[in-house]
Motif scaffolding. Sequence first.
Motif, mmCIF file in Angstrom:
data_model
loop_
_atom_site.group_PDB
_atom_site.id
_atom_site.type_symbol
_atom_site.label_atom_id
_atom_site.label_comp_id
_atom_site.label_asym_id
_atom_site.label_seq_id
_atom_site.Cartn_x
_atom_site.Cartn_y
_atom_site.Cartn_z
ATOM 1 N N MET A 80 -1.181 -10.080 4.371
ATOM 2 C CA MET A 80 -2.461 -10.283 3.734
ATOM 3 C C MET A 80 -2.820 -9.083 2.861
ATOM 4 S SD MET A 80 -6.033 -11.153 5.558
ATOM 5 C CE MET A 80 -7.478 -11.448 4.622
ATOM 6 N N SER A 81 -2.444 -7.896 3.319
ATOM 7 C CA SER A 81 -2.781 -6.715 2.528
ATOM 8 C C SER A 81 -2.033 -6.711 1.194
ATOM 9 C CB SER A 81 -2.499 -5.431 3.304
ATOM 10 O OG SER A 81 -1.125 -5.286 3.564
ATOM 11 N N LEU A 82 -0.807 -7.228 1.199
ATOM 12 C CA LEU A 82 -0.070 -7.325 -0.070
ATOM 13 C C LEU A 82 -0.785 -8.257 -1.041
ATOM 14 C CD1 LEU A 82 3.571 -7.641 1.276
ATOM 15 C CD2 LEU A 82 2.545 -5.662 0.163
ATOM 16 N N TRP A 83 -1.243 -9.383 -0.514
ATOM 17 C CA TRP A 83 -1.937 -10.351 -1.355
ATOM 18 C C TRP A 83 -3.248 -9.772 -1.882
ATOM 19 C CZ3 TRP A 83 -6.354 -13.523 0.100
ATOM 20 C CH2 TRP A 83 -6.674 -14.451 -0.880
ATOM 21 N N LEU A 84 -3.978 -9.071 -1.025
ATOM 22 C CA LEU A 84 -5.243 -8.476 -1.456
ATOM 23 C C LEU A 84 -5.021 -7.388 -2.512
ATOM 24 C CD1 LEU A 84 -7.101 -8.269 1.967
ATOM 25 C CD2 LEU A 84 -7.643 -9.778 0.043
ATOM 26 N N GLN A 85 -3.936 -6.654 -2.385
ATOM 27 C CA GLN A 85 -3.619 -5.644 -3.392
ATOM 28 C C GLN A 85 -3.320 -6.294 -4.742
ATOM 29 O OE1 GLN A 85 -0.660 -2.742 -2.243
ATOM 30 N NE2 GLN A 85 -1.460 -2.710 -0.156
ATOM 31 N N GLN A 86 -2.680 -7.451 -4.708
ATOM 32 C CA GLN A 86 -2.370 -8.157 -5.952
ATOM 33 C C GLN A 86 -3.625 -8.663 -6.637
ATOM 34 O OE1 GLN A 86 0.379 -11.236 -4.924
ATOM 35 N NE2 GLN A 86 2.072 -9.831 -4.578
ATOM 36 N N THR A 87 -4.691 -8.879 -5.879
ATOM 37 C CA THR A 87 -5.937 -9.350 -6.475
ATOM 38 C C THR A 87 -6.779 -8.215 -7.029
ATOM 39 O OG1 THR A 87 -7.146 -9.283 -4.373
ATOM 40 C CG2 THR A 87 -6.020 -11.347 -4.930
ATOM 41 N N GLY A 88 -6.297 -6.975 -6.876
ATOM 42 C CA GLY A 88 -6.993 -5.843 -7.453
ATOM 43 C C GLY A 88 -7.708 -4.952 -6.455
ATOM 44 N N MET A 89 -7.636 -5.274 -5.177
ATOM 45 C CA MET A 89 -8.291 -4.455 -4.166
ATOM 46 C C MET A 89 -7.471 -3.182 -3.953
ATOM 47 S SD MET A 89 -9.316 -5.523 -0.253
ATOM 48 C CE MET A 89 -10.604 -6.680 -0.704
ATOM 49 N N SER A 90 -8.150 -2.071 -3.678
ATOM 50 C CA SER A 90 -7.420 -0.823 -3.434
ATOM 51 C C SER A 90 -6.585 -0.960 -2.161
ATOM 52 C CB SER A 90 -8.390 0.354 -3.296
ATOM 53 O OG SER A 90 -9.113 0.251 -2.083
ATOM 54 N N ARG A 91 -5.550 -0.134 -2.064
ATOM 55 C CA ARG A 91 -4.621 -0.239 -0.944
ATOM 56 C C ARG A 91 -5.321 0.003 0.396
ATOM 57 N NH1 ARG A 91 1.327 2.510 -0.667
ATOM 58 N NH2 ARG A 91 1.943 1.490 1.249
ATOM 59 N N VAL A 92 -6.179 1.005 0.463
ATOM 60 C CA VAL A 92 -6.881 1.319 1.708
ATOM 61 C C VAL A 92 -7.780 0.160 2.131
ATOM 62 C CG1 VAL A 92 -8.579 2.864 2.749
ATOM 63 C CG2 VAL A 92 -6.786 3.794 1.297
ATOM 64 N N ASP A 93 -8.536 -0.378 1.193
ATOM 65 C CA ASP A 93 -9.419 -1.501 1.511
ATOM 66 C C ASP A 93 -8.625 -2.744 1.911
ATOM 67 O OD1 ASP A 93 -11.676 0.002 1.036
ATOM 68 O OD2 ASP A 93 -11.868 -0.660 -1.050
ATOM 69 N N ALA A 94 -7.497 -2.976 1.249
ATOM 70 C CA ALA A 94 -6.676 -4.142 1.567
ATOM 71 C C ALA A 94 -6.104 -4.040 2.976
ATOM 72 C CB ALA A 94 -5.550 -4.286 0.550
ATOM 73 N N VAL A 95 -5.620 -2.868 3.349
ATOM 74 C CA VAL A 95 -5.059 -2.685 4.687
ATOM 75 C C VAL A 95 -6.145 -2.809 5.744
ATOM 76 C CG1 VAL A 95 -3.950 -1.006 6.221
ATOM 77 C CG2 VAL A 95 -3.091 -1.333 3.902
ATOM 78 N N THR A 96 -7.307 -2.230 5.491
ATOM 79 C CA THR A 96 -8.413 -2.320 6.444
ATOM 80 C C THR A 96 -8.864 -3.768 6.624
ATOM 81 O OG1 THR A 96 -9.144 -0.106 5.827
ATOM 82 C CG2 THR A 96 -10.732 -1.495 6.973
ATOM 83 N N THR A 97 -9.005 -4.493 5.530
ATOM 84 C CA THR A 97 -9.423 -5.895 5.608
ATOM 85 C C THR A 97 -8.390 -6.740 6.337
ATOM 86 O OG1 THR A 97 -10.637 -5.648 3.543
ATOM 87 C CG2 THR A 97 -10.104 -7.892 4.231
ATOM 88 N N ALA A 98 -7.120 -6.521 6.050
ATOM 89 C CA ALA A 98 -6.067 -7.285 6.719
ATOM 90 C C ALA A 98 -6.014 -6.974 8.208
ATOM 91 C CB ALA A 98 -4.722 -6.989 6.067
ATOM 92 N N THR A 99 -6.197 -5.713 8.559
ATOM 93 C CA THR A 99 -6.174 -5.337 9.966
ATOM 94 C C THR A 99 -7.349 -5.953 10.720
ATOM 95 O OG1 THR A 99 -5.076 -3.253 9.423
ATOM 96 C CG2 THR A 99 -6.165 -3.381 11.565
ATOM 97 N N MET A 100 -8.522 -5.897 10.130
ATOM 98 C CA MET A 100 -9.691 -6.489 10.786
ATOM 99 C C MET A 100 -9.545 -8.005 10.888
ATOM 100 S SD MET A 100 -12.653 -3.900 9.353
ATOM 101 C CE MET A 100 -13.670 -5.197 8.842
ATOM 102 N N SER A 101 -8.940 -8.625 9.885
ATOM 103 C CA SER A 101 -8.727 -10.067 9.924
ATOM 104 C C SER A 101 -7.719 -10.458 10.996
ATOM 105 C CB SER A 101 -8.243 -10.567 8.566
ATOM 106 O OG SER A 101 -9.214 -10.315 7.586
ATOM 107 N N SER A 102 -6.787 -9.569 11.289
ATOM 108 C CA SER A 102 -5.790 -9.885 12.318
ATOM 109 C C SER A 102 -6.440 -10.068 13.683
ATOM 110 C CB SER A 102 -4.717 -8.800 12.376
ATOM 111 O OG SER A 102 -5.225 -7.617 12.970
ATOM 112 N N PHE A 103 -7.551 -9.379 13.933
ATOM 113 C CA PHE A 103 -8.249 -9.570 15.201
ATOM 114 C C PHE A 103 -8.797 -10.991 15.311
ATOM 115 C CE2 PHE A 103 -8.623 -4.899 14.769
ATOM 116 C CZ PHE A 103 -7.936 -4.554 15.914
ATOM 117 N N VAL A 104 -9.243 -11.556 14.211
ATOM 118 C CA VAL A 104 -9.729 -12.939 14.215
ATOM 119 C C VAL A 104 -8.567 -13.898 14.482
ATOM 120 C CG1 VAL A 104 -10.810 -14.732 12.813
ATOM 121 C CG2 VAL A 104 -11.642 -12.388 12.672
#
Length: 69
Positions: free
Chosen positions: A1-25
């Motif tokens: 998910m973080s790779l996909w978020l990075q492709q949409t223009g999100m910064s790497r740190v934000d993409a990794v944080t968002t993907a990690t938090m989403s993994s809990f869901v």
Amino acid sequence: MSLWLQQTGMSRVDAVTTATMSSFVVHLCAALWVFAVASTRRAWLGIVLSTALLAALTWLARAGAGGAA
């Protein structure tokens, strides 16, 4: 998910944080699914199919990123 978020223009740190938090869901939904179904076969089927879907999405994200890990 973080790779996909990075492709949409999100910064790497934000993409990794968002993907990690989403993994809990995702893990929560998996636990709820396993305890909610009536049979072990159905629980395994749900987990295997969702894992295959997430693996395919990961493969597509890597292919779109030019194979970069």
